[in-house]
Scaffold this motif. Structure first.
Motif, PDB file in Angstrom:
ATOM      1  N   LYS A 244       0.840  -1.200   0.000  1.00 36.87           N
ATOM      2  CA  LYS A 244       0.000   0.000   0.000  1.00 36.87           C
ATOM      3  C   LYS A 244       0.879   1.255   0.000  1.00 36.87           C
ATOM      4  O   LYS A 244       0.571   2.246  -0.662  1.00 36.87           O
ATOM      5  CB  LYS A 244      -0.920  -0.006   1.218  1.00 36.87           C
ATOM      6  N   LEU A 245       1.977   1.206   0.747  1.00 37.12           N
ATOM      7  CA  LEU A 245       2.911   2.328   0.757  1.00 37.12           C
ATOM      8  C   LEU A 245       3.628   2.455  -0.578  1.00 37.12           C
ATOM      9  O   LEU A 245       3.836   3.557  -1.083  1.00 37.12           O
ATOM     10  CB  LEU A 245       3.940   2.145   1.879  1.00 37.12           C
ATOM     11  N   VAL A 246       4.016   1.310  -1.138  1.00 38.61           N
ATOM     12  CA  VAL A 246       4.700   1.316  -2.427  1.00 38.61           C
ATOM     13  C   VAL A 246       3.793   1.901  -3.507  1.00 38.61           C
ATOM     14  O   VAL A 246       4.241   2.628  -4.398  1.00 38.61           O
ATOM     15  CB  VAL A 246       5.150  -0.115  -2.796  1.00 38.61           C
ATOM     16  N   ALA A 247       2.501   1.621  -3.412  1.00 43.71           N
ATOM     17  CA  ALA A 247       1.541   2.173  -4.369  1.00 43.71           C
ATOM     18  C   ALA A 247       1.510   3.698  -4.292  1.00 43.71           C
ATOM     19  O   ALA A 247       1.394   4.387  -5.318  1.00 43.71           O
ATOM     20  CB  ALA A 247       0.151   1.597  -4.120  1.00 43.71           C
ATOM     21  N   ARG A 248       1.636   4.237  -3.074  1.00 41.39           N
ATOM     22  CA  ARG A 248       1.685   5.693  -2.924  1.00 41.39           C
ATOM     23  C   ARG A 248       2.937   6.264  -3.586  1.00 41.39           C
ATOM     24  O   ARG A 248       2.897   7.306  -4.248  1.00 41.39           O
ATOM     25  CB  ARG A 248       1.695   6.075  -1.441  1.00 41.39           C
ATOM     26  N   LEU A 249       4.051   5.580  -3.401  1.00 48.41           N
ATOM     27  CA  LEU A 249       5.296   6.020  -4.008  1.00 48.41           C
ATOM     28  C   LEU A 249       5.179   6.012  -5.535  1.00 48.41           C
ATOM     29  O   LEU A 249       5.618   6.956  -6.201  1.00 48.41           O
ATOM     30  CB  LEU A 249       6.448   5.106  -3.561  1.00 48.41           C
ATOM     31  N   ALA A 250       4.573   4.942  -6.073  1.00 48.08           N
ATOM     32  CA  ALA A 250       4.393   4.838  -7.522  1.00 48.08           C
ATOM     33  C   ALA A 250       3.506   5.960  -8.051  1.00 48.08           C
ATOM     34  O   ALA A 250       3.748   6.511  -9.138  1.00 48.08           O
ATOM     35  CB  ALA A 250       3.797   3.475  -7.868  1.00 48.08           C
ATOM     36  N   GLU A 251       2.507   6.327  -7.275  1.00 48.80           N
ATOM     37  CA  GLU A 251       1.596   7.392  -7.697  1.00 48.80           C
ATOM     38  C   GLU A 251       2.315   8.740  -7.764  1.00 48.80           C
ATOM     39  O   GLU A 251       2.150   9.505  -8.725  1.00 48.80           O
ATOM     40  CB  GLU A 251       0.416   7.477  -6.722  1.00 48.80           C
ATOM     41  N   ILE A 252       3.130   9.018  -6.747  1.00 47.36           N
ATOM     42  CA  ILE A 252       3.887  10.276  -6.744  1.00 47.36           C
ATOM     43  C   ILE A 252       4.877  10.295  -7.904  1.00 47.36           C
ATOM     44  O   ILE A 252       5.041  11.308  -8.595  1.00 47.36           O
ATOM     45  CB  ILE A 252       4.621  10.454  -5.406  1.00 47.36           C
ATOM     46  N   ALA A 253       5.553   9.167  -8.117  1.00 46.25           N
ATOM     47  CA  ALA A 253       6.542   9.073  -9.198  1.00 46.25           C
ATOM     48  C   ALA A 253       5.885   9.285 -10.553  1.00 46.25           C
ATOM     49  O   ALA A 253       6.422  10.006 -11.413  1.00 46.25           O
ATOM     50  CB  ALA A 253       7.237   7.717  -9.144  1.00 46.25           C
ATOM     51  N   ALA A 254       4.728   8.674 -10.750  1.00 48.13           N
ATOM     52  CA  ALA A 254       4.020   8.814 -12.023  1.00 48.13           C
ATOM     53  C   ALA A 254       3.681  10.272 -12.295  1.00 48.13           C
ATOM     54  O   ALA A 254       3.736  10.748 -13.437  1.00 48.13           O
ATOM     55  CB  ALA A 254       2.760   7.963 -12.016  1.00 48.13           C
ATOM     56  N   GLY A 255       3.363  11.003 -11.228  1.00 50.05           N
ATOM     57  CA  GLY A 255       3.048  12.414 -11.379  1.00 50.05           C
ATOM     58  C   GLY A 255       4.242  13.237 -11.826  1.00 50.05           C
ATOM     59  O   GLY A 255       4.083  14.334 -12.379  1.00 50.05           O
ATOM     60  N   LYS A 256       5.440  12.703 -11.604  1.00 51.84           N
ATOM     61  CA  LYS A 256       6.658  13.378 -12.024  1.00 51.84           C
ATOM     62  C   LYS A 256       7.226  12.804 -13.319  1.00 51.84           C
ATOM     63  O   LYS A 256       8.284  13.242 -13.794  1.00 51.84           O
ATOM     64  CB  LYS A 256       7.726  13.288 -10.915  1.00 51.84           C
ATOM     65  N   GLY A 257       6.538  11.775 -13.849  1.00 47.73           N
ATOM     66  CA  GLY A 257       7.006  11.162 -15.085  1.00 47.73           C
ATOM     67  C   GLY A 257       8.226  10.298 -14.917  1.00 47.73           C
ATOM     68  O   GLY A 257       9.005  10.105 -15.862  1.00 47.73           O
ATOM     69  N   ILE A 258       8.411   9.739 -13.706  1.00 53.89           N
ATOM     70  CA  ILE A 258       9.551   8.866 -13.437  1.00 53.89           C
ATOM     71  C   ILE A 258       9.049   7.589 -12.782  1.00 53.89           C
ATOM     72  O   ILE A 258       7.867   7.466 -12.454  1.00 53.89           O
ATOM     73  CB  ILE A 258      10.584   9.550 -12.523  1.00 53.89           C
ATOM     74  N   THR A 259       9.947   6.619 -12.580  1.00 57.70           N
ATOM     75  CA  THR A 259       9.553   5.374 -11.930  1.00 57.70           C
ATOM     76  C   THR A 259       9.694   5.511 -10.417  1.00 57.70           C
ATOM     77  O   THR A 259      10.393   6.400  -9.913  1.00 57.70           O
ATOM     78  CB  THR A 259      10.422   4.196 -12.395  1.00 57.70           C
ATOM     79  N   GLN A 260       9.051   4.613  -9.686  1.00 63.19           N
ATOM     80  CA  GLN A 260       9.142   4.646  -8.230  1.00 63.19           C
ATOM     81  C   GLN A 260      10.570   4.382  -7.762  1.00 63.19           C
ATOM     82  O   GLN A 260      11.027   4.946  -6.759  1.00 63.19           O
ATOM     83  CB  GLN A 260       8.173   3.635  -7.620  1.00 63.19           C
ATOM     84  N   SER A 261      11.307   3.548  -8.495  1.00 60.59           N
ATOM     85  CA  SER A 261      12.709   3.301  -8.142  1.00 60.59           C
ATOM     86  C   SER A 261      13.522   4.580  -8.260  1.00 60.59           C
ATOM     87  O   SER A 261      14.338   4.903  -7.382  1.00 60.59           O
ATOM     88  CB  SER A 261      13.306   2.224  -9.061  1.00 60.59           C
ATOM     89  N   GLN A 262      13.309   5.307  -9.330  1.00 57.17           N
ATOM     90  CA  GLN A 262      14.049   6.554  -9.530  1.00 57.17           C
ATOM     91  C   GLN A 262      13.718   7.574  -8.450  1.00 57.17           C
ATOM     92  O   GLN A 262      14.602   8.283  -7.965  1.00 57.17           O
ATOM     93  CB  GLN A 262      13.750   7.113 -10.919  1.00 57.17           C
ATOM     94  N   LEU A 263      12.471   7.621  -8.036  1.00 57.98           N
ATOM     95  CA  LEU A 263      12.082   8.543  -6.974  1.00 57.98           C
ATOM     96  C   LEU A 263      12.737   8.152  -5.654  1.00 57.98           C
ATOM     97  O   LEU A 263      13.218   9.015  -4.904  1.00 57.98           O
ATOM     98  CB  LEU A 263      10.562   8.571  -6.832  1.00 57.98           C
ATOM     99  N   ALA A 264      12.766   6.858  -5.357  1.00 51.18           N
ATOM    100  CA  ALA A 264      13.367   6.390  -4.110  1.00 51.18           C
ATOM    101  C   ALA A 264      14.867   6.695  -4.071  1.00 51.18           C
ATOM    102  O   ALA A 264      15.406   7.095  -3.032  1.00 51.18           O
ATOM    103  CB  ALA A 264      13.134   4.891  -3.948  1.00 51.18           C
ATOM    104  N   ILE A 265      15.544   6.519  -5.195  1.00 52.60           N
ATOM    105  CA  ILE A 265      16.984   6.824  -5.264  1.00 52.60           C
ATOM    106  C   ILE A 265      17.207   8.331  -5.187  1.00 52.60           C
ATOM    107  O   ILE A 265      18.103   8.809  -4.478  1.00 52.60           O
ATOM    108  CB  ILE A 265      17.592   6.242  -6.552  1.00 52.60           C
ATOM    109  N   ALA A 266      16.391   9.092  -5.909  1.00 53.40           N
ATOM    110  CA  ALA A 266      16.522  10.552  -5.905  1.00 53.40           C
ATOM    111  C   ALA A 266      16.300  11.116  -4.506  1.00 53.40           C
ATOM    112  O   ALA A 266      16.941  12.107  -4.117  1.00 53.40           O
ATOM    113  CB  ALA A 266      15.533  11.170  -6.891  1.00 53.40           C
ATOM    114  N   TRP A 267      15.393  10.486  -3.731  1.00 51.31           N
ATOM    115  CA  TRP A 267      15.154  10.929  -2.359  1.00 51.31           C
ATOM    116  C   TRP A 267      16.437  10.811  -1.536  1.00 51.31           C
ATOM    117  O   TRP A 267      16.807  11.745  -0.803  1.00 51.31           O
ATOM    118  CB  TRP A 267      14.030  10.107  -1.728  1.00 51.31           C
TER     119      TRP A 267
END
Length: 332
Positions: A244-267
């Motif tokens: 459920k948490l990962v789904a939230r991360l994916a949603e935020i990432a999609a809004g930025k046009g990137i993958t959830q992995s890229q968002l997690a690394i960028a964080w």
């Protein structure tokens, strides 16, 4: 994707070298997450070097020496382009069982001799005990590595998964360039006590588990040989909650046009310029996706919004099993 010449290097502490801002962790290339493809592993290492990656991380107990031999093969013509970080001390049986740790001075030097042979190199750039040996004063272990620096076999000393007191005691013996520790959006315990000490002493962080062993990227366990079968966050009940948490991360990432992995690394990259994420890419595709995180610029507001949406305290399960959590010096 950002070119190697365009990235800003990150220095490993006050006394360490400057490195590419993302390192390659090679553990998964030796079966820790299920069967690995050796030709693809070699191609991934070469692709990382071509992309500008300068720090490669391994352990002498990964695949019972297989990982070091793999790196040795991959670096036959590339040794001068990279820095090699090696963990030592974990004791394993022929059946793969974990038997404890040995960081006595004689064991330090013996392990180093075998690592040099398997890697096919004349020195190791960063040498570190994989865990604190409770039976050996950290001063003795660090002193032995310092002897090997004087002898020319090691360039720098690192630490792994140790707490503030041990960090201070080690640094009092010899300069330490970095602490390797698990740090991610959902594994943030180092923030309270460990990271402030590192900042004070001028020690960098090489952060592993940035994707929480694939949890944040949506990766699934890969058969009975996958080490994640032993991690509480991946049991059936906890994983259902964590998704459920990962789904939230994916949603935020999609809004930025990137993958959830890229968002997690960028964080992680955005948290502190002294942190170098160690990415455990096993394929060129995974590597390419991870390196593209360098193109993601997060503002302080972005970082805060991500942390609010995926609070670390909401994760179900600890990062290691109960026994490991009890003996980890970094968790005390």
């Amino acid at each position: 994707m950002t070119t190697a010449s365009a990235v800003q290097l990150r220095k490993l502490g006050r006394s360490g070298p400057a490195v590419f801002p993302i390192a390659l962790g090679c553990m998964g290339m030796s079966g820790m997450y299920g069967p690995a493809d050796e030709p693809e592993s070699l191609a991934t290492i070469h692709a990382a070097i071509d992309a500008g990656v300068t720090l490669l991380d391994t352990g002498d107990f990964y695949g019972m020496g297989h990982n070091e031999m793999l790196l040795g093969q991959a670096l036959r013509f590339f040794r001068e382009r990279v820095l090699i970080s090696v963990k030592f001390g974990a004791q394993r049986g022929p059946d793969g069982a974990w038997l404890g740790y040995d960081a006595r001075p004689a064991a330090v030097k013996t392990a180093l001799a075998y690592s040099l042979k398997r890697l096919g190199v004349d020195h190791i750039d960063i040498y570190r005990p994989a865990r604190l040996d409770p039976n050996v004063p950290i001063e003795d272990t660090i002193g032995a590595i310092a002897d090997m620096i004087k002898a020319g076999y090691v360039r720098h000393i690192g630490l792994s998964e140790v707490g503030p007191e041990t960090i201070r005691r080690a640094a009092a013996v010899h300069p330490v360039v970095d602490l390797q520790i698990e740090y991610s959006l959902i594994s943030r315990s180092p923030e309270s006590k460990i990271l402030p000490v590192l900042d004070e002493l001028g020690i960098a962080v090489t952060a592993y588990g940035v994707l929480s062993r694939g949890l944040l990227s949506g990766s699934s366990k890969n058969g009975p040989g996958d080490i994640r079968n032993r991690f509480p966050r991946f049991n059936t009940e906890n994983q259902a909650q964590n998704q459920k948490l990962v789904a939230r991360l994916a949603e935020i990432a999609a809004g930025k046009g990137i993958t959830q992995s890229q968002l997690a690394i960028a964080w992680v990259l955005a948290k502190n310029p002294s942190i170098v994420p160690v990415i455990g890419a096993r394929t060129r595709t995974q590597l390419g996706e991870s390196l593209a995180a360098l193109d993601v610029a997060l503002t302080s507001k972005d970082v805060a919004a991500v942390e609010a949406a995926i609070p670390a305290e909401a994760i179900a399960g600890t990062r290691y099993d109960a026994h490991q959590m009890l003996v980890l010096d970094s968790e005390k």
